[in-house]
Structure formats: C-alpha cells, structure tokens
Design a protein around this motif. Sequence first.
Motif, mmCIF file in Angstrom:
data_model
loop_
_atom_site.group_PDB
_atom_site.id
_atom_site.type_symbol
_atom_site.label_atom_id
_atom_site.label_comp_id
_atom_site.label_asym_id
_atom_site.label_seq_id
_atom_site.Cartn_x
_atom_site.Cartn_y
_atom_site.Cartn_z
ATOM 1 N N GLU A 129 -1.624 -0.623 -16.992
ATOM 2 C CA GLU A 129 -0.499 0.231 -16.563
ATOM 3 C C GLU A 129 0.695 -0.629 -16.159
ATOM 4 O O GLU A 129 1.846 -0.321 -16.510
ATOM 5 C CB GLU A 129 -0.930 1.116 -15.389
ATOM 6 N N ASN B 88 2.809 -2.013 -18.934
ATOM 7 C CA ASN B 88 3.619 -1.034 -19.658
ATOM 8 C C ASN B 88 4.711 -0.443 -18.773
ATOM 9 O O ASN B 88 5.384 0.508 -19.173
ATOM 10 C CB ASN B 88 2.727 0.081 -20.216
ATOM 11 N N ASP B 89 4.884 -1.011 -17.587
ATOM 12 C CA ASP B 89 5.838 -0.499 -16.601
ATOM 13 C C ASP B 89 7.145 -1.281 -16.665
ATOM 14 O O ASP B 89 7.183 -2.471 -16.358
ATOM 15 C CB ASP B 89 5.220 -0.613 -15.201
ATOM 16 N N SER C 121 8.129 -4.583 -18.632
ATOM 17 C CA SER C 121 6.878 -4.437 -19.379
ATOM 18 C C SER C 121 6.648 -5.669 -20.246
ATOM 19 O O SER C 121 7.569 -6.453 -20.504
ATOM 20 C CB SER C 121 6.943 -3.198 -20.276
ATOM 21 N N SER D 200 6.135 -5.753 -23.451
ATOM 22 C CA SER D 200 6.939 -5.644 -24.678
ATOM 23 C C SER D 200 8.404 -5.949 -24.419
ATOM 24 O O SER D 200 9.047 -6.668 -25.194
ATOM 25 C CB SER D 200 6.805 -4.239 -25.284
ATOM 26 N N ASP E 113 0.560 0.706 -26.657
ATOM 27 C CA ASP E 113 1.748 0.457 -25.833
ATOM 28 C C ASP E 113 2.652 -0.633 -26.411
ATOM 29 O O ASP E 113 3.869 -0.591 -26.245
ATOM 30 C CB ASP E 113 1.333 0.039 -24.415
ATOM 31 N N HIS E 114 2.045 -1.618 -27.080
ATOM 32 C CA HIS E 114 2.801 -2.823 -27.447
ATOM 33 C C HIS E 114 2.716 -3.155 -28.941
ATOM 34 O O HIS E 114 2.911 -4.309 -29.330
ATOM 35 C CB HIS E 114 2.289 -4.001 -26.614
#
Length: 296
Positions: A138, A141-142, A161, A163, A264-265
């Motif tokens: 989490e 991805n924040d 995040s 990414s 997510d990435h």
Amino acid sequence: MPGILWLASYPKSGNTWMRVFLANLILNEAEPLALQRINEVCSSEPNEVWFKDLTAKPVGELSDKKIAALRTKAQERAVQLNKNVIPMKTHSFLGKDYGHPTISVKATIGVIYIVRDPRDVALSAADHYGLTVDQTIEMMNDKAARGRGMPGNTVYERMSSWSDHVKSWTGWKHTPLQVLRYEDMLADPLGQFGGVARKLGITRDETRIRRAVEFSSFKQLQAQESKTGFVEKSVNSQRFFRSGRSGGWRDKLSPAQAAAIERDHAVQMRRFGYLPPAAGPKKATPTKTTSSKKVS
C-alpha cells in the motif's frame, strides 16, 4: 565544478551499496573502508547538518512544511560548504512537496539512479519499516508516502509511489543521468560499478576498481555490520545488509501480493524488464469469403 552528484533510488534498492563502492573507490585505501566513514565521501541529503544554519529553531522541531521550503536551500548550502563534487544519497522523488521542489537543479551536476524489482523492494522495505508486506505494498502505491526523519539526525524524505519515483528520476533532463538496475549490479558488479567509475571520470585503473568492488561486496558489508554495526540500520531490522539477492519475492510473496504490485506498477516494471511487454490488440482474422453463383 562544485555540485551534487545524486545517488537516488526508492528505499532498499541498492543506494547504500553504491555509496560504499564510491567511498572505497575515491579514498582508495588498502583495507575496506569502515561503514561509519561512508559519509566522509558520500553524504545524505536529509542530514540535519545541511539545515542547521537556515533556521533559528532546532531542525527536529520544524514542521514538514517548513522542511520542504528549506530543502533546496539546504542542498545549495551543502555545495557552498564543500566547494567540490558531493556524491549525495536521496530517497526523495523528483517533484514538489508542499509546492516546493524536492531537488535543486542549480546544485546538481549529475544523477545516478538505481531501480530494483518492486516485488523484491516490498520484502526488504517491509523489514526496514517494520510493516507487513501488505502495508508495504500500500505504501509503495501511495503518492503521498514519505520516510520519517530521526530528530537529531535526519529530516523526512518525500518518496511518493514507487512508480512515480522511478518515472520522475529517469525523466531527468538537466545534467548527465546514469540509470542502473540492481539486478545487473548483482549479476555483473565489476562491469556495472566499473562503468560508473569510468563515466564519472574517477579512474580507469582496473586494479583500483576491482579492489573497490571487492571491498563493497555484500559478504564484506555483512561481515562489517556484524562486527561493528551500522548507524543506518533500522530499529525494526536485525541487520541493514540482508541477503543481497534478487528474485526472493518468488518464495515470499503470495500470488495475490505479487499480482497487486504488478497491477500497481506495470508500466514502469515493463520499462525495466520486470514484466514482459504488454500484449498488443489481437489482429482481426480475415474472413474467408466465397463467391456465389446465381442460379437461373
């Protein structure tokens, strides 16, 4: 020309390994450099020392908003104090924090950016931050994620995040940029670290490069940490230099956890070969037609 050579990465991606190599390479001593001496060559951007003359209050008492406003000024002060090239570690992303830039272009002369498979990063970061793997996924991805400062030692860092961190730094346009994959550093340390030494113009002496690579090997770093400790070790971890391998996620992550990271990435993971290229749209299969004859 004085300025900062950034050693940038998302946390637990090989940044400290590069710092140790450069410190051993630059000082060129006959024995491995003690871990406590890394900062003699490769400093740390969030170190409170750069902020002290910019505020009347103790740095540890400043709000995050005030730290954000002072950050680039602190970087420029570091250059003024040193009058030479400063290899400097940062885990901050390249962007804005409370409306202020996280990195001073004016103070920068180059960037080395290290990227690592985020599935392995998740395992190492969970250990470092004292989080569960799910909590770490989490966090990664924040876009608002930040690393806590240690009052009396360091200020916080704005990571964003995984990414966004990778995308921001690998899009750097202002000065020379070298992007390295952690996995390539593991597979070919002499080639990867030697390439850095030559591109930076430090040395082309293969014997000197080889010695610095050996002095910064994971086996050597783990032995030093076991003997003397390492000030940068998290209170949540048994050791800073854990396994120094890649692909451990295959045995440790659940399929759902791995899938979440990949979802997510995916874009940045594909850029750096951690996922296969996206499948393109299927081409339509031509429909075979037959002519019909009119029967009269």
